[in-house]
Design an enzyme around this catalytic site. Structure first.
Site, PDB file in Angstrom:
ATOM      1  N   GLU A   1      61.898  56.336  54.979  1.00 45.85           N
ATOM      2  CA  GLU A   1      61.082  55.272  55.595  1.00 45.85           C
ATOM      3  C   GLU A   1      61.912  54.003  55.782  1.00 45.85           C
ATOM      4  O   GLU A   1      61.882  53.369  56.839  1.00 45.85           O
ATOM      5  CB  GLU A   1      59.865  54.999  54.712  1.00 45.85           C
ATOM      6  N   HIS A   2      62.672  53.623  54.756  1.00 48.71           N
ATOM      7  CA  HIS A   2      63.523  52.434  54.863  1.00 48.71           C
ATOM      8  C   HIS A   2      64.548  52.587  55.981  1.00 48.71           C
ATOM      9  O   HIS A   2      64.790  51.660  56.761  1.00 48.71           O
ATOM     10  CB  HIS A   2      64.245  52.191  53.531  1.00 48.71           C
TER      11      HIS A   2
ATOM     12  N   GLU B   1      64.408  47.258  44.590  1.00 48.52           N
ATOM     13  CA  GLU B   1      62.966  47.498  44.591  1.00 48.52           C
ATOM     14  C   GLU B   1      62.546  48.258  43.332  1.00 48.52           C
ATOM     15  O   GLU B   1      61.520  47.939  42.711  1.00 48.52           O
ATOM     16  CB  GLU B   1      62.571  48.283  45.841  1.00 48.52           C
TER      17      GLU B   1
ATOM     18  N   HIS C   1      60.679  57.971  50.604  1.00 48.19           N
ATOM     19  CA  HIS C   1      60.678  56.512  50.662  1.00 48.19           C
ATOM     20  C   HIS C   1      61.988  55.982  51.254  1.00 48.19           C
ATOM     21  O   HIS C   1      61.990  55.037  52.057  1.00 48.19           O
ATOM     22  CB  HIS C   1      60.454  55.964  49.248  1.00 48.19           C
TER      23      HIS C   1
END
Length: 427
Positions: A55-56, A132, A52
């Protein structure tokens, strides 16, 4: 490109990239997605959130363009650009007018093959991801489902870990981790490029030839299936309601039982006409939210039932959920109920085909999980062929209370343990 069913085409570029196209020539737009077989279950132990985080970081710029230049290029096209990471894969997607397809593909190609991965972006993006994580941890429903996954997929299996990671694990990730994960996972042979909408398959395939790799892949570590457990996980939050979820292990995404399980889920709690919604909410007014949902992995599956209610009503809600599960296992559904559940699924599926992004997601998900996408007519036929006796058989085989995992979030873990203990065997 080869037609795999009427109107859908597949090809494989020299780089190993798989390409799918499903033209909808009456549209003006095209939805394009790039799927990478790199998800949360591929995070090394202690480095949860790595897929993840990567991806950021890809959105922070590439070796050719800054993040601002990429944003401006998409804005000029009138489109949007986003990405998501799941347990099984990461996918990048955009929707633009058909004339912007080449430009959109250039952006996707850069993000997935030559991200900048610079040190000055790392600290800033770490803070964003930590926020997040905190947002998810502030949602009792999200917490309940995460606890369920941990209780069901036991032994620290990656499917039981949060895709976004935890604040502690994300804090320990460095550029070396990101670059190593990128080198091992982001190779064209581990990707699928999918387009739905106003697209010419051969033109898409020609454009896909630009996808290469700036490195030689270092090899893809293997995955291993989980061993389901039947635990109970509890968490305290300063909230007024109790959020409870029970999960039953089912089948992988490629199983032929999946169509019957989808109909079973539709009957049980998959819509506003379902048994749980009508009984627990509409007739008795015990909850605002109650539903069941399915999820599938390449080697495992889950049917979960969720409800949120006052603490004093929890035993009654749990009893009612158990009663509806038991009823499906002991008595086939009435023909009218079965027909309604099947029609709901068939019509929802047909509606998704009207949306180019819906077609893109369907094809991309199948491709990255190693499956050949089924023709829409075949999906409708398989759903329509599910029988009442099959529903009862599936309920007996998969909705087994002794194999279920439970999770609950409320103001007091001790009271939750007492309330659930009388119903689900919590010690």
């Amino acid at each position: 490109m080869t037609e795999i069913y009427p109107g859908c085409y597949r090809g494989e570029a020299a780089s190993g990239l798989t390409v799918f196209a499903e033209p909808m020539p009456y549209l003006n737009s095209v939805s394009v997605g790039l799927w990478v077989k790199a998800g949360g279950r591929d995070d090394p132990p202690g480095k949860e959130g790595l897929a993840h985080f990567l991806e950021h970081m890809t959105f922070k710029g590439t070796e050719r363009h800054s993040a601002a230049e990429i944003a401006e290029a998409i804005d000029v096209l009138g489109g949007h650009l986003n990405a998501a990471t799941t347990n099984e894969y990461t996918f990048y997607y955009t929707e633009v007018l058909a004339g912007g397809l080449g430009a959109a593909l250039s952006i996707l190609e850069e993000l997935a093959t030559i991200p900048r991965l610079a040190a000055d972006d790392l600290a800033r993006e770490r803070v964003v991801i930590e926020e997040e994580i905190r947002t998810i941890e502030d949602s009792p429903e999200d917490v309940a489902f995460q606890l369920l996954h941990e209780a069901l997929w036991t032994g620290g299996h990656p499917l039981g870990q949060p895709v976004v990671g935890r604040v502690a694990s994300v804090a320990g990730l460095g550029l070396g981790d990101l670059r190593g994960f990128f080198r091992s996972r982001y190779a064209p042979s581990q990707m699928a490029l999918v387009a739905g909408g106003r697209v010419v398959p051969d033109e898409l395939f020609s454009l896909a030839s630009r996808f290469g790799s700036a490195h030689d892949p270092t090899g893809t570590p293997g995955r291993h299936p989980p061993q389901p457990g039947a635990g109970v996980a509890l968490a305290e939050r300063g909230i007024q309601q109790v959020h409870v979820v029970v999960g039953f292990p089912t089948v992988p995404i490629g199983s032929p039982d999946r169509y019957g399980i989808e109909v079973l889920n539709s009957l049980l709690g998959g819509g506003v006409s379902s048994r749980l919604f009508q009984r627990v909410r509409e007739e008795l007014g015990l909850v605002y939210a109650v539903f069941s949902a399915t999820s599938y992995h390449s080697d495992a599956g889950l049917l979960a039932i969720y409800a949120a209610t006052e603490e004093r009503k929890l035993p009654q809600v749990v009893d009612l959920v158990g009663g509806e599960v038991d009823a499906l296992a002991h008595c086939p559904p009435a023909p009218s109920d079965l027909s309604r559940a099947i029609q709901r699924l068939q019509n929802a599926f047909l509606l998704s085909l009207d949306d180019p992004s819906g077609r893109m997601v369907r094809l991309g998900t199948a491709a990255v999980l190693g499956r050949t996408p089924a023709a829409p007519e075949d999906v409708l036929r398989r759903l329509g062929a599910v029988t009442a006796d099959e529903i009862q058989d599936l309920a007996q085989r998969y909705l087994v209370p002794d194999r279920a995992a439970w999770a609950a979030v409320g103001p007091s873990a001790d009271r939750l343990r007492q309330l659930l203990g009388r119903h689900v065997g919590v010690a």
